[in-house]
Scaffold this active site. Structure first.
Site, PDB file in Angstrom:
ATOM      1  CB  ALA A  70      -0.893  -0.020   1.233  1.00 24.87           C
ATOM      2  N   GLY A  71       0.379   2.291  -0.569  1.00 24.32           N
ATOM      3  CA  GLY A  71       1.130   3.550  -0.605  1.00 24.32           C
ATOM      4  C   GLY A  71       0.527   4.480  -1.626  1.00 24.32           C
ATOM      5  N   GLY A 102       1.614   3.902 -11.198  1.00 22.51           N
ATOM      6  CA  GLY A 102       1.752   4.884 -12.271  1.00 22.51           C
ATOM      7  C   GLY A 102       2.490   4.221 -13.407  1.00 22.51           C
ATOM      8  CB  CYS A 105       2.171  -0.438 -18.377  1.00 24.82           C
ATOM      9  SG  CYS A 105       3.674  -0.378 -19.369  1.00 24.82           S
ATOM     10  CE  LYS A 136      -0.124   1.871 -22.463  1.00 25.76           C
ATOM     11  NZ  LYS A 136      -0.271   0.763 -23.375  1.00 25.76           N
ATOM     12  CE  LYS A 144       9.066  -0.814 -12.463  1.00 30.73           C
ATOM     13  NZ  LYS A 144       8.555  -2.170 -12.664  1.00 30.73           N
ATOM     14  NE  ARG A 152       6.399   5.933 -20.316  1.00 32.49           N
ATOM     15  CZ  ARG A 152       6.318   4.799 -21.007  1.00 32.49           C
ATOM     16  NH1 ARG A 152       5.542   4.730 -22.058  1.00 32.49           N
ATOM     17  NH2 ARG A 152       7.007   3.736 -20.651  1.00 32.49           N
TER      18      ARG A 152
HETATM   19  C1  UGA Z   1       3.587  -3.501 -15.602  1.00 31.99           C
HETATM   20  C2  UGA Z   1       3.371  -5.010 -15.418  1.00 31.99           C
HETATM   21  O1  UGA Z   1       3.811  -5.391 -14.108  1.00 31.99           O
HETATM   22  C3  UGA Z   1       4.145  -5.811 -16.464  1.00 31.99           C
HETATM   23  O2  UGA Z   1       3.887  -7.196 -16.325  1.00 31.99           O
HETATM   24  C4  UGA Z   1       3.707  -5.322 -17.851  1.00 31.99           C
HETATM   25  O3  UGA Z   1       4.425  -5.981 -18.877  1.00 31.99           O
HETATM   26  C5  UGA Z   1       3.951  -3.832 -17.972  1.00 31.99           C
HETATM   27  O4  UGA Z   1       3.218  -3.137 -16.937  1.00 31.99           O
HETATM   28  C6  UGA Z   1       3.502  -3.392 -19.317  1.00 31.99           C
HETATM   29  O5  UGA Z   1       2.302  -3.440 -19.597  1.00 31.99           O
HETATM   30  O6  UGA Z   1       4.342  -3.093 -20.178  1.00 31.99           O
HETATM   31  P1  UGA Z   1       5.555  -1.805 -14.946  1.00 31.99           P
HETATM   32  O7  UGA Z   1       4.639  -0.718 -15.411  1.00 31.99           O
HETATM   33  O8  UGA Z   1       6.975  -1.807 -15.381  1.00 31.99           O
HETATM   34  O9  UGA Z   1       4.967  -3.239 -15.375  1.00 31.99           O
HETATM   35  O10 UGA Z   1       5.572  -1.711 -13.373  1.00 31.99           O
HETATM   36  P2  UGA Z   1       5.047  -2.576 -12.129  1.00 31.99           P
HETATM   37  O11 UGA Z   1       6.197  -3.220 -11.488  1.00 31.99           O
HETATM   38  O12 UGA Z   1       3.891  -3.404 -12.502  1.00 31.99           O
HETATM   39  O13 UGA Z   1       4.561  -1.405 -11.176  1.00 31.99           O
HETATM   40  C7  UGA Z   1       3.486  -0.557 -11.574  1.00 31.99           C
HETATM   41  C8  UGA Z   1       3.188   0.458 -10.528  1.00 31.99           C
HETATM   42  O14 UGA Z   1       2.556  -0.147  -9.407  1.00 31.99           O
HETATM   43  C9  UGA Z   1       4.385   1.222  -9.969  1.00 31.99           C
HETATM   44  O15 UGA Z   1       4.047   2.594  -9.912  1.00 31.99           O
HETATM   45  C10 UGA Z   1       4.564   0.643  -8.581  1.00 31.99           C
HETATM   46  O16 UGA Z   1       5.135   1.563  -7.688  1.00 31.99           O
HETATM   47  C11 UGA Z   1       3.138   0.304  -8.204  1.00 31.99           C
HETATM   48  N1  UGA Z   1       2.997  -0.764  -7.187  1.00 31.99           N
HETATM   49  C12 UGA Z   1       3.442  -2.014  -7.445  1.00 31.99           C
HETATM   50  C13 UGA Z   1       2.394  -0.480  -5.975  1.00 31.99           C
HETATM   51  O17 UGA Z   1       1.967   0.665  -5.716  1.00 31.99           O
HETATM   52  N2  UGA Z   1       2.269  -1.478  -5.053  1.00 31.99           N
HETATM   53  C14 UGA Z   1       2.691  -2.731  -5.292  1.00 31.99           C
HETATM   54  O18 UGA Z   1       2.521  -3.599  -4.396  1.00 31.99           O
HETATM   55  C15 UGA Z   1       3.297  -3.013  -6.517  1.00 31.99           C
END
Ligand code: UGA
Length: 436
Positions: free
Chosen positions: A255-256, A260, A263, A266, A326, A333
């Site tokens: 949580a937090g 963003g 991916c 959008k 992240k 973005r």
């Molecule tokens: C995401 C998917 O995880 C990939 O599998 C996918 O291929 C990709 O989108 C895409 O469509 O191209 P990504 O956007 O690189 O990958 O990042 P994530 O690791 O999924 O994190 C997304 C967001 O969720 C970040 O802002 C992260 O801080 C947030 N997050 C993640 C949380 O707030 N809490 C969590 O427990 C996990």
């Protein structure tokens, strides 16, 4: 070994091109961005992605990987990966397919029988069927092979993915496409990677469904954080406790400030729009709430900062730790961190943003903010510190040492990664989302 082309060498395509070269294929990368091409041709990664510089170095040495702006270069290859972006449209929730359509059109004059065009971009369901006609008119075939890589772990996710999904046409054409993809991915498949073969719409939906599920998981825990804030609970303990149940799982329950990037936000919006077009809007209307919960977290963070300043943040020197959406990425973005920084600036705070890799991109996106690359300099004299992107170096900060630098020891932990007891014991006012 095959000769493959990769059309679009951004976050997805550059990693895909280098990864395909690293497993022995000859790869030509095509893009319209000359600057990016020049960097990649010099074996320099145009963005921060751990492991990519090494892969570029290793593959360009063997001349297996080249880059050009000339789409006719795809003629030397037989398998063509389309890796261009599908951002949110400027005027609504739909995905903008301009780049995908342009990429496919640009290679049509240079492909023919025996060639396979492989879409990797995230597209609304129905796109592959729409594009297949023009590809088939050349004698080539089309497959859709969605990509699941995460930024920051892109190399590992490409070479050791959880699964490969092929969307192929029915019959002999589908069998040939499957065989061609198997040849390209032989090394990956030999590592035991599960491979699922489906029709076009299923393959397209797998990707959208996966990202929607991940977004839902994050917003679920953030909704529980809202409740913890109202009822006085601790969402981090709640997440640990429910996550132990392996039907739920602890991953993606942090949580937090929420999600963003280029991916998740959008993709859920495009899914809502596409489902509406198909008359199935009700099936995913819950995703509107997922989006709303996610965006509320940013507002809540701003409220928390105002609260700590008794409602008036004018002139308060705020240091924001994190600009990337992240850690381990320089991608800003739809960055929650940057959105909060900009909102505090708009409220009159004197905001300084720092990030180990994201400052250059953030400056382009939010030019009105002040940036400081050096962490110590960014912290010095701060009246309030907000940890908004959980880079390892911020998680490791020592509260006693940081206290020496700041003007006022007030810390807001937007990612629930610090130990409240330790920071409070060192004299800090510690506040967080979903936690007392
Ligand atoms: C995401 C998917 O995880 C990939 O599998 C996918 O291929 C990709 O989108 C895409 O469509 O191209 P990504 O956007 O690189 O990958 O990042 P994530 O690791 O999924 O994190 C997304 C967001 O969720 C970040 O802002 C992260 O801080 C947030 N997050 C993640 C949380 O707030 N809490 C969590 O427990 C996990």
């Amino acid at each position: 070994m095959a000769t493959v082309s990769v059309v679009g060498v951004g976050y997805l395509g550059a990693v895909h091109a280098a990864s395909m070269a690293s497993i022995g294929h000859t790869v030509v990368g095509i893009d319209v961005d000359e600057r990016r091409l020049a960097q990649l041709s010099a074996a320099r990664a145009p963005f921060f992605e751990p492991g990519l510089p090494e892969l570029l170095e290793q593959t360009q040495d063997g001349a297996r990987l080249s880059f050009t702006a000339d789409p006719s270069a795809v003629a030397s290859a037989t398998v063509h990966f389309v890796c261009v972006g599908t951002p949110q449209s400027a005027d609504g929730l739909h995905a903008d397919l301009t780049y995908v359509r342009a990429a496919v059109e640009s290679i049509l004059p240079h492909i023919g029988p025996g060639h396979l065009v492989v879409g990797k971009s995230t597209v609304p369901v129905g796109t592959a069927a729409e594009l297949a006609a023009s590809v088939r008119a050349t004698g080539a075939e089309l497959a859709w092979n969605p990509e699941f890589l995460r930024e920051g772990k892109a190399v590992q996710d490409t070479l050791r993915p959880d699964r490969l999904v092929y969307g192929v046409p029915d019959g002999a054409a589908g069998e040939r496409a499957t065989q061609q993809l198997d040849e390209v991915y032989r090394t990956v498949l030999d590592r035991g990677t599960p491979r699922l073969v489906a029709d076009y719409p299923t393959a397209e939906l797998v990707k959208t469904a996966a990202n929607s599920f991940l977004a839902t998981k994050i917003s679920f825990i953030n909704a529980m954080a809202e409740l913890c804030e109202s009822a006085g609970g601790d969402v981090t303990v709640l997440a640990d406790a429910i996550g132990i149940d392996d039907r739920i799982g602890r991953k993606f329950l942090n949580a937090g400030l929420g999600f963003g990037g280029g991916c998740l936000p959008k993709d859920i919006r495009a899914f809502i729009a596409r489902a509406d077009d198909l008359g199935a809007g009700d099936a995913v209307s819950f995703l509107k709430e997922i989006d709303a919960i996610n965006l509320r977290r940013r507002d809540r963070m701003v409220e928390l900062a105002l609260d700590v300043c008794d409602g008036d943040i004018t002139g308060v020197r705020v240091t924001v730790l994190g600009a990337a959406f992240k850690p381990d990425s320089d991608d800003t973005r739809d960055s929650p961190a940057l959105a909060v920084a900009a909102a505090l600036h708009a409220q009159g705070a004197v905001v300084t943003v720092t990030d180990p890799e994201g400052v250059a991109n953030a400056r382009l996106r939010e030019p009105a903010l002040t940036y400081e690359e050096d962490l110590t300099a960014a912290l010095t004299g701060a009246d309030m510190v907000l940890l908004l992107t959980e880079w390892a170096q911020y998680r490791r900060l020592d509260p006693t040492e940081v206290r020496e630098l700041v003007a006022q020891p007030r810390l807001l932990d937007g990612r629930n990664v610090l130990d409240p007891a330790e920071w409070r014991a060192a004299g800090w006012t510690y506040r967080a989302l979903g936690r007392p």
